[in-house]
Design a protein around this motif. Structure first.
Motif, mmCIF file in Angstrom:
data_model
loop_
_atom_site.group_PDB
_atom_site.id
_atom_site.type_symbol
_atom_site.label_atom_id
_atom_site.label_comp_id
_atom_site.label_asym_id
_atom_site.label_seq_id
_atom_site.Cartn_x
_atom_site.Cartn_y
_atom_site.Cartn_z
ATOM 1 N N GLY A 131 -106.645 30.784 37.757
ATOM 2 C CA GLY A 131 -106.677 29.469 37.433
ATOM 3 C C GLY A 131 -107.982 29.186 36.408
ATOM 4 N N ASP A 132 -108.396 27.781 36.790
ATOM 5 C CA ASP A 132 -109.674 27.310 36.050
ATOM 6 C C ASP A 132 -110.768 28.051 36.350
ATOM 7 O OD1 ASP A 132 -107.746 25.612 34.847
ATOM 8 O OD2 ASP A 132 -108.407 23.691 35.983
ATOM 9 N N ALA A 133 -110.723 28.740 37.731
ATOM 10 C CA ALA A 133 -112.090 29.415 38.144
ATOM 11 C C ALA A 133 -112.474 30.856 37.478
ATOM 12 C CB ALA A 133 -111.886 29.845 39.747
ATOM 13 N N ALA A 134 -111.381 31.185 36.855
ATOM 14 C CA ALA A 134 -111.623 32.359 36.141
ATOM 15 C C ALA A 134 -111.464 32.471 34.571
ATOM 16 C CB ALA A 134 -110.507 33.607 36.383
ATOM 17 N N LEU A 135 -112.554 33.326 33.881
ATOM 18 C CA LEU A 135 -112.467 33.514 32.431
ATOM 19 C C LEU A 135 -111.500 34.412 32.206
ATOM 20 C CD1 LEU A 135 -113.738 33.116 29.764
ATOM 21 C CD2 LEU A 135 -115.414 34.870 30.053
ATOM 22 N N VAL A 136 -110.140 34.121 31.395
ATOM 23 C CA VAL A 136 -109.140 34.962 31.449
ATOM 24 C C VAL A 136 -108.987 35.236 30.081
ATOM 25 C CG1 VAL A 136 -106.891 35.491 31.831
ATOM 26 C CG2 VAL A 136 -108.176 34.307 33.650
ATOM 27 N N ALA A 137 -108.746 36.439 29.496
ATOM 28 C CA ALA A 137 -108.635 36.576 28.105
ATOM 29 C C ALA A 137 -106.958 36.414 28.002
ATOM 30 C CB ALA A 137 -109.225 37.872 27.641
ATOM 31 N N PRO A 169 -103.872 36.265 24.383
ATOM 32 C CA PRO A 169 -103.649 36.979 23.295
ATOM 33 C C PRO A 169 -104.913 36.709 22.302
ATOM 34 C CG PRO A 169 -101.620 35.357 23.891
ATOM 35 C CD PRO A 169 -102.860 35.236 24.847
ATOM 36 N N GLY A 170 -105.041 38.042 21.702
ATOM 37 C CA GLY A 170 -106.297 38.058 20.713
ATOM 38 C C GLY A 170 -107.556 37.921 21.510
ATOM 39 N N ASP A 171 -107.727 38.160 22.748
ATOM 40 C CA ASP A 171 -108.725 37.982 23.824
ATOM 41 C C ASP A 171 -109.260 36.685 23.662
ATOM 42 O OD1 ASP A 171 -108.909 40.738 24.596
ATOM 43 O OD2 ASP A 171 -109.874 41.532 22.903
ATOM 44 N N LYS A 172 -108.425 35.605 23.297
ATOM 45 C CA LYS A 172 -108.883 34.408 23.387
ATOM 46 C C LYS A 172 -109.032 33.661 24.532
ATOM 47 C CE LYS A 172 -107.680 29.859 21.269
ATOM 48 N NZ LYS A 172 -106.625 29.247 20.184
ATOM 49 N N PRO A 173 -109.955 33.005 25.020
ATOM 50 C CA PRO A 173 -109.981 32.867 26.664
ATOM 51 C C PRO A 173 -108.798 31.638 26.667
ATOM 52 C CG PRO A 173 -112.180 32.638 25.614
ATOM 53 C CD PRO A 173 -111.278 32.771 24.357
ATOM 54 N N LEU A 174 -108.168 31.783 27.779
ATOM 55 C CA LEU A 174 -107.131 30.481 28.072
ATOM 56 C C LEU A 174 -107.800 29.243 28.528
ATOM 57 C CD1 LEU A 174 -104.890 32.709 30.551
ATOM 58 C CD2 LEU A 174 -104.526 32.442 28.079
ATOM 59 N N ARG A 175 -107.127 28.186 27.994
ATOM 60 C CA ARG A 175 -107.710 26.993 28.400
ATOM 61 C C ARG A 175 -107.426 26.670 29.850
ATOM 62 N NH1 ARG A 175 -102.921 23.578 28.025
ATOM 63 N NH2 ARG A 175 -101.433 24.132 26.441
ATOM 64 N N MET A 176 -108.231 25.667 30.213
ATOM 65 C CA MET A 176 -107.957 25.387 31.569
ATOM 66 C C MET A 176 -106.805 24.538 31.788
ATOM 67 S SD MET A 176 -111.773 24.514 33.012
ATOM 68 C CE MET A 176 -113.023 25.410 33.193
ATOM 69 N N SER A 177 -105.742 24.922 32.414
ATOM 70 C CA SER A 177 -104.562 24.104 32.337
ATOM 71 C C SER A 177 -103.511 24.852 33.512
ATOM 72 C CB SER A 177 -103.858 24.118 31.273
ATOM 73 O OG SER A 177 -103.242 25.249 30.761
ATOM 74 N N CYS A 178 -102.461 24.044 34.065
ATOM 75 C CA CYS A 178 -101.442 24.541 34.733
ATOM 76 C C CYS A 178 -100.663 25.691 34.131
ATOM 77 C CB CYS A 178 -100.540 23.608 35.399
ATOM 78 S SG CYS A 178 -99.018 24.122 36.098
ATOM 79 N N ALA A 179 -100.685 25.528 32.868
ATOM 80 C CA ALA A 179 -99.524 26.606 32.140
ATOM 81 C C ALA A 179 -100.461 27.901 32.072
ATOM 82 C CB ALA A 179 -99.512 26.063 30.567
ATOM 83 N N SER A 180 -101.777 27.791 31.981
ATOM 84 C CA SER A 180 -102.650 29.036 32.010
ATOM 85 C C SER A 180 -102.648 29.676 33.352
ATOM 86 C CB SER A 180 -104.100 28.820 31.684
ATOM 87 O OG SER A 180 -103.997 28.197 30.276
ATOM 88 N N GLY A 181 -102.918 28.762 34.594
ATOM 89 C CA GLY A 181 -103.325 29.278 35.864
ATOM 90 C C GLY A 181 -102.129 29.940 36.401
ATOM 91 N N VAL A 182 -100.917 29.364 36.379
ATOM 92 C CA VAL A 182 -99.781 30.067 37.049
ATOM 93 C C VAL A 182 -99.592 31.332 36.693
ATOM 94 C CG1 VAL A 182 -97.124 29.900 37.385
ATOM 95 C CG2 VAL A 182 -98.582 27.735 37.543
ATOM 96 N N PRO A 183 -99.499 31.886 35.567
ATOM 97 C CA PRO A 183 -99.353 33.334 35.181
ATOM 98 C C PRO A 183 -100.496 34.129 35.910
ATOM 99 C CG PRO A 183 -98.852 32.078 33.359
ATOM 100 C CD PRO A 183 -99.382 31.210 34.375
ATOM 101 N N THR A 184 -101.817 33.783 36.084
ATOM 102 C CA THR A 184 -102.980 34.280 36.493
ATOM 103 C C THR A 184 -102.650 34.500 38.123
ATOM 104 O OG1 THR A 184 -104.386 32.229 36.961
ATOM 105 C CG2 THR A 184 -104.527 33.568 34.679
ATOM 106 N N ALA A 185 -102.191 33.352 38.554
ATOM 107 C CA ALA A 185 -101.776 33.681 40.036
ATOM 108 C C ALA A 185 -100.622 34.850 40.349
ATOM 109 C CB ALA A 185 -101.361 32.372 40.626
ATOM 110 N N TRP A 186 -99.710 34.928 39.487
ATOM 111 C CA TRP A 186 -98.621 36.048 39.437
ATOM 112 C C TRP A 186 -99.489 37.253 39.442
ATOM 113 C CZ3 TRP A 186 -95.047 33.283 35.534
ATOM 114 C CH2 TRP A 186 -94.282 32.303 35.916
ATOM 115 N N GLY A 223 -110.703 26.279 41.610
ATOM 116 C CA GLY A 223 -110.333 25.438 40.274
ATOM 117 C C GLY A 223 -111.486 24.734 39.562
ATOM 118 N N SER A 224 -111.097 23.455 39.216
ATOM 119 C CA SER A 224 -112.012 22.610 38.600
ATOM 120 C C SER A 224 -111.806 21.048 38.744
ATOM 121 C CB SER A 224 -111.884 22.802 37.036
ATOM 122 O OG SER A 224 -110.612 22.421 36.537
#
Length: 398
Positions: free
Chosen positions: A274-280, A282-299, A108-109
């Motif tokens: 989560g925050d540790a990853a650069l995740v693309a 919709p539209g290849d826009k990087p996800l912001r650091m947040s719980c809302a972004s991180g949980v789906p990446t964990a799934w 994380g961060s």
């Protein structure tokens, strides 16, 4: 031999990934180790509440992971060797080294002082429990009429300023925002935020960049000095520095570059969430650091690992946004609905109903750590040929 999966970090993403893997894979086939320095789960989205004197419900990992087969290793990660596939840790038992076949990096961060002079020495942060507890103690010692300046006009700054102002109406709370107050919100959202801020008596310094922090004041870019008995710094997050020290491909900010399954593009035995990853998104826009972004990446990471080990089909977890949930103290809130790529739309929910909505979201996020699979699922057996292909050759011993 069991396939060794090590998960680094037990925030929302790491804890969910570990629990989801344990419920997807047969216990005889895998050994899942979760490495974390604290024995309890930290609800990071509630740190502004902790800082203002509210007590949060304890959530011990030994209860959350009871009967799952996840082993908790209480230790701090000091290094990762992705060539040797080892993790260096230090804890109550001293220094040690863990070997892995698959690594999930979820460190994380933390707070980001942006290199502003005096910030590290004098400012407080609420990116984690230790910082929130230090701020809690400092706020408790303030006399009526003293000034608290919250630097940063994003979600964290707005929540911190409103929480402090509501909990301590005797203090003079100010918010310094580099841009306009809530300028990313819809017109309805901006209007409600300003209404609440005015009602709480918060002084807002818009379009104000803080360039220096001292023990009793902050200095802005135009040379203005703002009195501050306490400065709370909320201008963004910085990722954990360990990844940058490895051979993993990382960005300039230290985030690990991953593919659509959260797998490192340089080391396929490593996944980052989560925050540790650069995740693309919709539209290849990087996800912001947040719980809302991180949980789906964990799934996504957990399901991809399970699928690859068992010979199944790798599912695609939707990575998109629906809303931004903002608490404005305990009695008010703002739910800003957004497009898939996180742009505000006209619709927004405000007031007590929004506060209740945000509380349900926070409780749901914590509940999801202990229940990472929403429906009953059968643990699948690891395909030995697949596991051998994923695993490294045994380390040579001398």
């Amino acid at each position: 031999m069991q396939h060794r999966i090590i998960v680094l970090g037990a925030g929302y993403t790491g804890a969910i990934a570990a629990g989801r893997l344990a419920r997807r894979l047969h216990r005889e086939d895998v050994a899942i180790t979760l490495v974390n320095p604290e024995p309890d789960f930290v609800e990071r989205v509630r740190m502004h509440q902790l800082a203002t004197g509210q007590d949060l419900r304890p959530r011990p990992f030994h209860e959350m992971f009871a009967g799952t087969g996840v082993e908790l290793r209480l230790a701090r990660v000091t290094g990762v060797d992705v060539e040797r596939r080892t993790v260096a840790v230090t804890g109550e038992d001293g220094d040690g080294e863990l070997e892995y076949d698959t690594l999930v990096y979820a460190l994380g961060s933390g707070w980001n002082d942006q290199g502003v002079p005096g910030t590290a020495e004098y400012a407080h942060e609420i990116a984690g429990r230790p910082g929130a507890l230090r701020l809690r103690e400092r706020l408790a010692g303030l006399d009526a009429g003293q000034t608290v300046v919250v630097v940063g006009g994003g979600l964290t700054g707005v929540e911190a300023a409103t929480e402090i102002a509501e909990a301590r109406p005797d203090l003079d709370v100010a918010l310094a925002a580099r841009d306009g107050l809530g300028d990313w919100l819809s017109a309805k959202g901006r209007a409600h935020l300003r209404k609440v801020v005015d009602e709480l008596g918060i002084t807002v310094h818009e379009h104000t960049a803080v360039t220096g922090v001292e023990a009793d004041r902050v200095t802005t870019a135009d040379g203005t000095s703002l009195p501050a008995a306490v400065t709370v710094w909320t201008t963004g997050f910085a990722v954990h520095p360990i990844a940058r020290a490895t051979a993993l491909e990382v960005t300039g900010t230290g985030q690990i570059v991953v593919d659509r399954t959260m797998r490192s593009v340089s080391h396929p035995d490593v996944y980052a969430v989560g925050d540790a990853a650069l995740v693309a998104g919709p539209g290849d826009k990087p996800l912001r650091m947040s719980c809302a972004s991180g949980v789906p990446t964990a799934w996504q990471a957990a399901d991809a690992i399970a699928a690859r080990l068992t010979g199944g089909k790798i599912p695609a977890v939707p990575l998109r946004y629906f809303n931004q949930c903002i608490s404005l103290g305990r009695r008010d809130g703002l739910i800003q609905y957004v497009t898939a790529d996180d742009r505000s739309v006209r619709a927004a929910l405000t007031g007590r109903l929004a506060a209740l909505y945000k509380e349900v979201v926070c409780k749901g996020a914590a509940w999801g750590v202990a229940h990472p699979v929403l429906t009953p699922t059968r643990r699948r057996r690891v395909v030995r040929e697949t596991a051998r292909a994923e695993a490294p050759a045994p380390l040579a011993r001398v």
